[in-house]
Design a protein around this motif. Structure first.
Motif, PDB file in Angstrom:
ATOM      1  N   GLU A 153       0.848  -1.195   0.000  1.00 50.17           N
ATOM      2  CA  GLU A 153       0.000   0.000   0.000  1.00 50.17           C
ATOM      3  C   GLU A 153       0.887   1.250   0.000  1.00 50.17           C
ATOM      4  OE1 GLU A 153      -3.172  -0.303  -0.226  1.00 50.17           O
ATOM      5  OE2 GLU A 153      -3.685  -2.298   0.546  1.00 50.17           O
ATOM      6  N   LYS A 154       0.300   2.367  -0.434  1.00 52.75           N
ATOM      7  CA  LYS A 154       1.066   3.613  -0.537  1.00 52.75           C
ATOM      8  C   LYS A 154       0.233   4.779  -0.033  1.00 52.75           C
ATOM      9  CE  LYS A 154       4.103   5.913  -3.893  1.00 52.75           C
ATOM     10  NZ  LYS A 154       4.541   5.898  -5.318  1.00 52.75           N
ATOM     11  N   THR A 155       0.858   5.621   0.790  1.00 46.91           N
ATOM     12  CA  THR A 155       0.167   6.799   1.301  1.00 46.91           C
ATOM     13  C   THR A 155       0.176   7.909   0.249  1.00 46.91           C
ATOM     14  OG1 THR A 155       2.167   7.775   2.248  1.00 46.91           O
ATOM     15  CG2 THR A 155       0.935   6.227   3.634  1.00 46.91           C
ATOM     16  N   THR A 156      -0.623   8.930   0.491  1.00 45.69           N
ATOM     17  CA  THR A 156      -0.715  10.024  -0.472  1.00 45.69           C
ATOM     18  C   THR A 156       0.589  10.812  -0.590  1.00 45.69           C
ATOM     19  OG1 THR A 156      -1.624  11.456   1.269  1.00 45.69           O
ATOM     20  CG2 THR A 156      -3.194  10.311  -0.163  1.00 45.69           C
ATOM     21  N   ASP A 157       1.450  10.728   0.432  1.00 43.81           N
ATOM     22  CA  ASP A 157       2.718  11.461   0.369  1.00 43.81           C
ATOM     23  C   ASP A 157       3.906  10.560   0.031  1.00 43.81           C
ATOM     24  OD1 ASP A 157       2.664  10.143   2.791  1.00 43.81           O
ATOM     25  OD2 ASP A 157       3.514  11.797   3.952  1.00 43.81           O
ATOM     26  N   GLY A 158       3.611   9.374  -0.543  1.00 44.57           N
ATOM     27  CA  GLY A 158       4.685   8.561  -1.112  1.00 44.57           C
ATOM     28  C   GLY A 158       5.381   7.586  -0.192  1.00 44.57           C
ATOM     29  N   TYR A 159       4.720   7.175   0.890  1.00 47.41           N
ATOM     30  CA  TYR A 159       5.298   6.182   1.795  1.00 47.41           C
ATOM     31  C   TYR A 159       4.571   4.843   1.641  1.00 47.41           C
ATOM     32  CZ  TYR A 159       8.388   9.460   4.097  1.00 47.41           C
ATOM     33  OH  TYR A 159       9.405  10.350   4.342  1.00 47.41           O
ATOM     34  N   THR A 160       5.322   3.760   1.729  1.00 43.41           N
ATOM     35  CA  THR A 160       4.762   2.427   1.513  1.00 43.41           C
ATOM     36  C   THR A 160       4.692   1.621   2.802  1.00 43.41           C
ATOM     37  OG1 THR A 160       6.916   1.381   1.086  1.00 43.41           O
ATOM     38  CG2 THR A 160       5.798   2.415  -0.798  1.00 43.41           C
ATOM     39  N   TYR A 161       3.810   0.634   2.788  1.00 40.91           N
ATOM     40  CA  TYR A 161       3.748  -0.357   3.864  1.00 40.91           C
ATOM     41  C   TYR A 161       3.125  -1.614   3.301  1.00 40.91           C
ATOM     42  CZ  TYR A 161      -1.169   1.130   4.278  1.00 40.91           C
ATOM     43  OH  TYR A 161      -2.488   1.441   4.020  1.00 40.91           O
ATOM     44  N   ALA A 191       9.650   5.306   2.606  1.00 42.90           N
ATOM     45  CA  ALA A 191       9.529   6.109   1.388  1.00 42.90           C
ATOM     46  C   ALA A 191       9.710   5.239   0.151  1.00 42.90           C
ATOM     47  CB  ALA A 191      10.561   7.226   1.403  1.00 42.90           C
ATOM     48  N   ALA A 192       8.787   5.364  -0.787  1.00 40.19           N
ATOM     49  CA  ALA A 192       8.849   4.567  -2.012  1.00 40.19           C
ATOM     50  C   ALA A 192      10.156   4.789  -2.762  1.00 40.19           C
ATOM     51  CB  ALA A 192       7.658   4.899  -2.898  1.00 40.19           C
ATOM     52  N   GLN A 193      10.722   5.990  -2.638  1.00 39.91           N
ATOM     53  CA  GLN A 193      11.926   6.319  -3.396  1.00 39.91           C
ATOM     54  C   GLN A 193      13.145   5.498  -2.992  1.00 39.91           C
ATOM     55  OE1 GLN A 193      13.912  10.094  -2.531  1.00 39.91           O
ATOM     56  NE2 GLN A 193      12.593  10.403  -0.756  1.00 39.91           N
ATOM     57  N   VAL A 194      13.123   4.903  -1.782  1.00 42.20           N
ATOM     58  CA  VAL A 194      14.312   4.148  -1.373  1.00 42.20           C
ATOM     59  C   VAL A 194      14.527   2.930  -2.275  1.00 42.20           C
ATOM     60  CG1 VAL A 194      13.981   4.843   1.044  1.00 42.20           C
ATOM     61  CG2 VAL A 194      13.231   2.571   0.329  1.00 42.20           C
ATOM     62  N   PHE A 195      13.445   2.414  -2.868  1.00 44.75           N
ATOM     63  CA  PHE A 195      13.554   1.217  -3.688  1.00 44.75           C
ATOM     64  C   PHE A 195      14.023   1.515  -5.110  1.00 44.75           C
ATOM     65  CE2 PHE A 195       9.871   0.431  -0.740  1.00 44.75           C
ATOM     66  CZ  PHE A 195      10.545  -0.403   0.126  1.00 44.75           C
TER      67      PHE A 195
END
Length: 267
Positions: A153-161, A191-195
């Motif tokens: 899942e992804k939050t509106t500010d670009g964080y995943t879980y 943060a999605a960007q780490v991947f």
């Protein structure tokens, strides 16, 4: 009197021979201290979890006399996570084995160029090269997780879980359900960007490495783990059936690999 003098000469000669042999042994062979294992271990967690998951491994290593520190990464960017790791490495008092799980493998690959790092251990982990990112490499060898819809899942500010409903069976299938459920509810949003951030350094190209393949891993394809470790010429250990949480479910085997690295990495 003559015999006494002869005996004294023999004793003096013997002392000189044995003394010389002792000196030669000391000069010609490394001391026991030179072969002593590295005592410092730094453990780096992966995405969505924190350093507390290392406690079973920590308990074993500290019992065996190692100085162990966990890095608590912010998981806000690769740069921030590498900086957090280097900050801990700065505090080590000598050669150190740097260990990373999952996304933590990317972190140690970049942070491992630190001068205190003598060897790397990858635990069900990514190990990209310079200019590569784990997201793109994962698409080439997709995991069970990657083939699921709506698992991440992804939050509106670009964080995943990871969806808590699938976390126990995907991330931690060999942990007690109660423990896995708790971990699913205590995730650190990542943060999605780490991947997708390309690496700027790859310590495994210049330092010895050890790699653990979790045979039942659903988060990273075990074949991708093998590929990483073969490319890095790592010492490889396969733990059949182990989940992505292998560092929690099989701590004895994981600790054994870390201790092997500590004993054999060049100081």
């Amino acid at each position: 009197m003559k015999r006494i003098l002869q005996a004294a000469s023999v004793l003096a000669l013997s002392a000189g021979v044995f003394g010389s042999a002792n000196v030669m042994a000391q000069d010609g062979a490394p001391s026991a201290e030179a072969h002593a294992p590295i005592r410092n271990i730094v453990l780096v967690h992966g995405a969505w979890v924190d350093g507390s998951g290392w406690k079973p491994v920590y308990d074993i290593l500290t019992r065996d006399g190692y100085h162990v520190t966990m890095v608590q990464e912010p998981l806000t960017s690769l740069d921030a996570d590498v900086a957090a790791t280097k900050r801990v490495l700065d505090l080590q008092n000598g050669p150190t084995i740097l260990v990373g799980h999952s996304y933590g493998g990317s972190v140690i690959t970049e942070a491992g160029v630190h001068p205190n790092v003598a060897g790397l251990v990858y635990v069900a982990a990514h190990a990209p090269n310079v200019g590569e990112d784990e997201g793109a490499l994962g698409k080439k060898t997709p995991s069970f997780l990657a083939k699921q819809t709506d698992a991440v899942e992804k939050t509106t500010d670009g964080y995943t879980y990871l969806n808590p409903a699938v976390f126990p069976k995907d991330f931690a299938a060999d942990l007690p359900l109660r423990q896995a459920t708790f971990e699913s509810r205590s995730q650190i949003l990542t943060a999605a960007q780490v991947f997708t951030t390309p690496l700027s350094a790859a310590a495994w190209t210049t330092k010895p490495s050890w790699g653990i393949v979790a045979g039942g891993d659903k988060i990273i394809n075990p074949d991708l783990e093998r590929w990483y470790y073969e490319r890095a010429h790592s010492h490889v250990t396969v733990i059949p059936g182990a989940s992505h949480s292998v560092y929690e479910s099989k701590p004895q085997q994981v600790a054994a690999v870390i201790e092997d690295a500590a004993k054999h990495a060049v100081q």
